[in-house]
Design an enzyme around this catalytic site. Structure first.
Site, short mmCIF file in Angstrom:
data_model
loop_
_atom_site.label_atom_id
_atom_site.label_comp_id
_atom_site.label_asym_id
_atom_site.label_seq_id
_atom_site.Cartn_x
_atom_site.Cartn_y
_atom_site.Cartn_z
N GLU A 65 0.84 -1.29 -0.04
CA GLU A 65 -0.29 0.24 -0.05
C GLU A 65 0.51 1.53 0.11
OE1 GLU A 65 -0.89 1.70 3.27
OE2 GLU A 65 -1.04 0.20 4.40
N ASP A 106 -20.29 2.48 11.39
CA ASP A 106 -18.45 3.49 11.06
C ASP A 106 -17.75 1.54 11.02
OD1 ASP A 106 -16.01 4.10 9.71
OD2 ASP A 106 -15.71 5.61 11.68
N SER A 142 -14.99 -0.60 8.41
CA SER A 142 -13.78 0.10 7.01
C SER A 142 -14.04 -0.54 5.70
CB SER A 142 -12.68 -0.48 8.32
OG SER A 142 -11.93 -0.55 6.77
N ASP A 162 -11.80 -1.63 4.51
CA ASP A 162 -11.09 -3.41 4.45
C ASP A 162 -11.33 -4.74 4.15
OD1 ASP A 162 -9.36 -1.27 4.42
OD2 ASP A 162 -8.18 -1.59 6.21
N LYS A 217 -6.60 -2.66 14.34
CA LYS A 217 -5.61 -2.02 14.78
C LYS A 217 -6.56 -2.48 16.58
CE LYS A 217 -4.35 1.67 11.07
NZ LYS A 217 -4.90 0.38 9.71
#
Length: 333
Positions: free
Chosen positions: A35, A147, A149, A151, A168
Site C-alpha cells: 500500500e 462505521d 472499514s 477493508d 488496529k
C-alpha cells in the site's frame, strides 16, 4: 521455478505496471503488493522515504518483487520508480483512495495513495499477496455510527492473501472478527494462536486457524481456489516480529485517553484512525511509530516468503520447515 508465462491483466492504459513487476507477473515469479497510504499519510516526512526503501527491501530479501501501488495524475501505477516514491513521500495534497475512489481519481486526474484499493488493484494485474500494517475494521460504537472499514468488504470479495498485524487495537476487535466470519473470510495466525492487535502482539482474541511456515500459508491460498470455494481468501495475522507482547494496561490507558481527546475535538469518520495514531505517537514518545515500522517490515518479509512459495521458487524460509504447534483450534498439517 515456476515457468508458466502469463500476461498482466492490464499492461497499459489506466493501469501501468513497472517493467520489473510486469516481467515477474509474466514469468510467474513472486510479487508482493504494498500500500502507499502509510507512506503518504502514516509516517513523518523524511522518514517515510527511507522506510519505503526498507519495506521494499524486505520483500526483496524474501525473494519477491515489491509492487507499491498508487495513482499518479489519474494513472494507476503498480510498482513505483524512485522519483515516484519521492513524490508520494514529499508532496502535499495526496488523496486517500479506497476502492470507491479509484474510478473518480482516474477520471479527474487525481494523485492518491491506495488503502483497501491496493488489494483490488493487485488482483486485477494478477498479484496474489499483499502486505500491510494493520487492517481497518469495525469501529467502537459502530452500532450507532455504522462505521465499518471498507477493508473488510474488499477482503470478502477479493482473491488475495493479506499479510498484516491483525486489526488496529483502537478498533472493536471481537466485532471485526465476527464481521470477517460473516463475510466467510478465513483468518490465519502465523506462528501464533492469538489474533494480533497492531500495537499488541495478542489482542486477547484467538485465531480459528494457525500456520507455521510460508509453504503452509501458500497451501491455503491454493486450496481456496478449489471448486468448493468462490475465490476468496483472508488475512494472515502476524505478531510484531521479535517484540515481546505489549502490556495491556499502558496500552489501554493510552487508548482511553486518546478516545477522550477525539470526543473533545469532535473527530469522526475517516479522520478517527489517523488522529488516534497521531495521539499514540505523541503519548508513547515515538514508541508506537517504531512498532508500526517494525511490524510493517516484518509483514513485508513474510509476504515475500509466501509469494515465493506460491511461485514455486526458493524463498528465505526454504529448508527450515517447522511442524505446526499442537496448540490452536485449527492446525494445518
Amino acid at each position: 521455478m515456476n515457468t508458466v508465462m502469463k500476461e498482466p491483466a492490464v499492461p497499459s492504459g489506466p493501469i501501468q505496471l513497472h517493467p520489473e513487476v510486469a516481467d515477474a507477473v509474466r514469468a510467474g515469479r513472486a510479487v508482493v503488493a504494498l500500500e502507499s497510504t502509510i507512506l503518504a499519510h502514516g509516517l513523518p516526512r523524511g522518514d517515510n522515504r527511507t522506510i519505503a526503501d526498507r519495506i521494499e527491501g524486505r520483500v526483496r530479501a524474501a525473494g519477491a518483487v515489491p509492487a507499491t501501488i498508487a495513482v499518479f495524475d489519474g494513472v494507476v501505477r503498480v510498482g513505483l520508480t524512485a522519483p515516484e516514491l519521492d513524490r508520494l513521500c514529499g508532496d502535499d495534497g495526496i488523496a486517500k483512495l479506497s476502492v470507491r475512489d479509484v474510478g473518480v481519481a482516474v477520471a479527474l486526474g487525481v494523485t492518491g495513495a491506495t488503502i483497501a484499493s491496493t488489494s483490488a488493484l493487485a488482483d486485477v494485474v494478477g498479484v496474489e499477496v499483499f502486505a500491510t500494517g494493520g487492517l481497518g475494521g469495525v469501529h467502537r460504537g459502530a452500532a450507532e455510527s455504522f462505521d465499518i472499514s471498507a477493508d473488510l468488504g474488499v477482503l470478502g470479495r477479493t482473491p488475495i492473501l493479506v499479510v498484516c498485524a491483525g486489526v488496529k487495537s483502537i478498533l472493536d476487535v471481537p466485532a471485526t472478527l465476527e464481521y470477517l466470519e460473516t463475510l466467510s473470510v478465513p483468518v490465519l495466525g502465523y506462528r501464533t494462536d492469538g489474533f494480533p492487535g497492531f500495537f499488541l502482539s495478542d489482542s486477547g482474541q484467538g485465531v480459528p486457524w494457525r500456520v507455521d511456515t510460508p509453504l503452509q500459508a501458500a497451501a491455503v491460498v491454493r486450496a481456496r481456489k478449489g471448486p468448493w470455494h468462490r475465490p476468496r481468501r483472508g488475512g494472515a495475522g502476524q505478531p510484531v516480529a521479535g517484540r515481546p507482547p505489549a502490556r495491556s494496561g499502558p496500552h489501554d490507558r493510552t487508548l482511553a485517553h486518546g478516545l477522550a481527546v477525539l470526543a473533545d475535538e469532535g473527530v469522526t469518520g475517516n479522520d478517527v484512525t489517523p488522529r488516534l495514531l497521531e495521539y499514540f505517537h505523541s503519548a508513547t514518545h515515538g514508541e508506537s511509530l517504531r512498532a508500526n515500522v517494525e511490524l510493517v517490515q516484518a509483514n513485508a518479509f513474510l509476504a515475500g516468503e509466501v509469494a515465493a512459495a506460491l511461485a514455486g521458487q526458493p524463498g528465505a524460509d526454504a529448508g527450515r520447515q517447522r511442524q505446526p504447534s499442537p496448540r490452536g483450534r485449527g492446525r494445518l498439517r
